[in-house]
Design an enzyme around this catalytic site. Structure first.
Site, PDB file in Angstrom:
ATOM      1  N   ARG A 101       0.856  -1.189   0.000  1.00 14.57           N
ATOM      2  CA  ARG A 101       0.000   0.000   0.000  1.00 14.57           C
ATOM      3  C   ARG A 101       0.889   1.235   0.000  1.00 14.57           C
ATOM      4  O   ARG A 101       1.725   1.401   0.891  1.00 14.57           O
ATOM      5  CB  ARG A 101      -0.907   0.013   1.237  1.00 14.57           C
TER       6      ARG A 101
ATOM      7  N   HIS B 258      -2.703  10.958   0.678  1.00 16.96           N
ATOM      8  CA  HIS B 258      -2.299  10.708   2.076  1.00 16.96           C
ATOM      9  C   HIS B 258      -1.741  12.039   2.607  1.00 16.96           C
ATOM     10  O   HIS B 258      -0.529  12.186   2.798  1.00 16.96           O
ATOM     11  CB  HIS B 258      -1.266   9.593   2.102  1.00 16.96           C
TER      12      HIS B 258
ATOM     13  N   GLU C 195      -7.190   8.624   6.394  1.00  8.76           N
ATOM     14  CA  GLU C 195      -7.453   9.234   7.693  1.00  8.76           C
ATOM     15  C   GLU C 195      -7.930  10.690   7.630  1.00  8.76           C
ATOM     16  O   GLU C 195      -7.221  11.596   8.077  1.00  8.76           O
ATOM     17  CB  GLU C 195      -6.197   9.162   8.561  1.00  8.76           C
TER      18      GLU C 195
ATOM     19  N   ASN D 251      -7.253   1.783   9.725  1.00  8.18           N
ATOM     20  CA  ASN D 251      -5.951   2.033  10.348  1.00  8.18           C
ATOM     21  C   ASN D 251      -6.135   1.939  11.850  1.00  8.18           C
ATOM     22  O   ASN D 251      -7.014   2.598  12.419  1.00  8.18           O
ATOM     23  CB  ASN D 251      -5.424   3.430   9.992  1.00  8.18           C
TER      24      ASN D 251
ATOM     25  N   TYR E   8      -3.987   1.344  15.751  1.00 11.68           N
ATOM     26  CA  TYR E   8      -2.708   1.289  16.454  1.00 11.68           C
ATOM     27  C   TYR E   8      -2.807   0.963  17.940  1.00 11.68           C
ATOM     28  O   TYR E   8      -1.911   0.353  18.496  1.00 11.68           O
ATOM     29  CB  TYR E   8      -1.979   2.639  16.326  1.00 11.68           C
TER      30      TYR E   8
ATOM     31  N   GLU F  76      -3.369  -0.078   7.941  1.00  9.14           N
ATOM     32  CA  GLU F  76      -2.175   0.266   8.740  1.00  9.14           C
ATOM     33  C   GLU F  76      -2.317  -0.337  10.122  1.00  9.14           C
ATOM     34  O   GLU F  76      -3.397  -0.321  10.718  1.00  9.14           O
ATOM     35  CB  GLU F  76      -2.014   1.785   8.933  1.00  9.14           C
TER      36      GLU F  76
END
Ligand code: PNW
Length: 477
Positions: free
Chosen positions: A75, A121, A167, A307, A309, A378
């Site tokens: 990606r 992005h 995002e 995404n 985290y 991500e």
């Protein structure tokens, strides 16, 4: 436990401004990030993406790296200003930029690596920022993005997996609320006199959604019938646990936290409206979809790009929300009422790993949006103090190996036991790279990049850990 479908794709993710460098080469124009990096005090160490990992000049090396660690997909994102240097629909197109990416895509495919391509992005053209305020312009920005998207769909017909925006939460909140990201507006923390953090984040988010919807319409009407691919938006959001599990107000605040981060964009895309909790708190400061906008945005995801985290404990607030509150009138904390810690410290102040939250959030989103196809676009971590270690120790990144092991297994469990339809996974990131406001001090790569010595790449232990992990989890049938 072989828990992932046999056609599951996995690999690594990057973004143009974070890795490419070569900012003046072959006719590239400036993005808002080139301009933002020049503002004093905005980026740790006063650095920029001028050189970064020099990936623009090292495409063969990066592909060889991907291949050597077994990735089946990659990606990456396009630099809009390499393709349209000023950015708008009346501005010249730069064939050199198109040729660069077309060759890169061909080379990936020749090496058996499937490209997942993000149109934008964060590196929005500075020309559009200067011309009409960029993302804040409700009529011009979506039309210019639609044009850029059409140019790309036409130029790169071999790409079958498209992402419109990465995002939009980060663009809206960090670009227009905290001012930590380009274009650096927002009157909060930075006491920046520019901008209005009570309105602009919501306007920016709205316009990004409409721009996304416009690009999807073009793709579906003009390209998808022959190209046969798919398109979606990538949303970021953290997992949530109540600060006090016995307090219904903390439990309710958990849902509200996800609504203010993920469903701000997800609900319009799946339902055509903002979440009721956001409308209730923000009132008219949250734009209303016109019928035309709603028709563009509702139903505009072929897949959900996730995404993810980390996680937080969530504590509700009492009294009236501050006018510039953007979280849903709550606190996001690292400790709960009993004093348990959510996860270990990393180099990123906002990131504490907590893999069980990943499974929970996959289930929460699947229920809300009726079990969509999900690509985890991500997932990754920085490591506390990593940048201060000698190279030999950086390469032994056991903390990151453990992170991927925990998170990928949590995802596999959600796939096997919870009916979550997850079909791909991208680790962030292939390379240590320009980590936005944190410059090069925070490393997210599975590959060490020696910035002092010609951007040389050295795979860390984590780079080699993913293939055996996925081999053990993907079904062979
Ligand atoms: C993602 N936060 O952004 C981005 O898509 C990447 O470009 C970036 O390098 C990566 O995460 C690691 O930071 C985020 O403050 C940046 O909550 C900041 C936050 C979340 C996501």
């Amino acid at each position: 436990m072989a828990a992932l479908p046999s056609d599951f794709q996995w690999g690594f993710a990057t973004a143009s401004y974070q890795i490419e460098g070569a900012v003046d080469k072959d006719g590239r124009g400036p993005s808002v990030w080139d301009t933002f990096c020049k503002l004093p005090g905005k980026i740790a160490g006063g650095v920029s993406g001028d050189v970064a990992c020099d990936s623009y000049n090292r495409t063969a090396e990066d592909i060889a790296l991907l291949k050597s660690v077994g990735a089946t997909a990659y990606r990456f994102s396009l630099s809009w200003t390499r393709i349209i240097p000023v950015g708008g629909r009346g501005d010249p197109i730069n064939q050199a930029g198109i040729d660069h990416y077309a060759k890169f895509i061909d080379d990936l495919l020749a090496n058996g690596i499937t490209p997942f391509l993000t149109l934008s992005h964060w590196d929005v053209p500075d020309g559009l920022e200067k011309r009409y305020g960029g993302v804040l312009n409700r009529t011009e920005f979506p039309l210019d993005f639609e044009h850029f998207a059409r140019v790309c769909f036409k130029a790169f017909p071999k790409v079958k997996h498209w992402v419109t925006f990465n995002e939009p939460w980060c663009t809206s909140i960090h670009g227009y609320w905290s001012g930590q990201f380009a274009p650096g507006r927002g009157s909060n923390r930075e006491k920046n006199p520019e901008g209005d953090s009570t309105t602009e984040p919501w306007i920016a988010g709205h316009n990004l959604l409409v721009a996304h919807g416009r690009a999807v319409k073009v793709y579906r009407e003009e390209f998808k019938p022959t190209n046969g691919g798919e398109i979606g938006i990538v949303l970021n959001g953290d997992a949530v646990f109540p600060w006090d599990a016995t307090d219904p107000e903390d439990v309710a605040a958990c849902d509200r936290k996800i609504e203010f981060s993920i469903c701000w964009f997800g609900d319009p895309v799946y339902f055509g409206e903002y979440p009721a909790s956001m409308r209730k708190q923000l009132g008219d400061r949250l734009p209303t979809f016109t019928p035309e906008e709603k028709a563009l945005v509702q139903g505009s995801n072929d897949f959900y790009g996730m995404n993810h985290y980390c996680a937080n404990y969530i504590k509700h607030r009492t009294g009236e929300p501050e006018p510039d509150d953007h979280m849903g009138h709550l606190e996001a904390l690292f400790y709960n009422k009993r004093g348990d810690c959510i996860g270990k410290e990393t180099q990123s102040t906002w990131l504490r790993p907590c893999a069980p939250g990943f499974r929970d959030l996959l289930v929460w989103l699947s229920k809300r949006y009726n079990y969509p196809k999900i690509f985890v676009t991500e997932n990754g971590t920085s490591i506390k103090g990593e940048n201060d270690l000698p190279k030999e120790q950086i390469l032994e990144d056991d903390f990151r190996v453990q992170y991927f092991d925990d998170y990928v297994k949590a995802m596999a469990t959600a796939s096997a036991l919870d009916g979550v339809n997850v079909r791909g996974y991208f680790a962030w990131s292939l390379l240590d790279n320009f980590e936005w406001a944190e410059g090069y001090e925070t490393r997210f790569g599975v590959t060490y990049v020696d910035y002092e010595n010609g951007q040389t790449r050295y795979p860390k232990k984590s780079a080699k850990s993913l293939k055996p992990l996925f081999d053990s989890l993907i079904r062979k049938d």
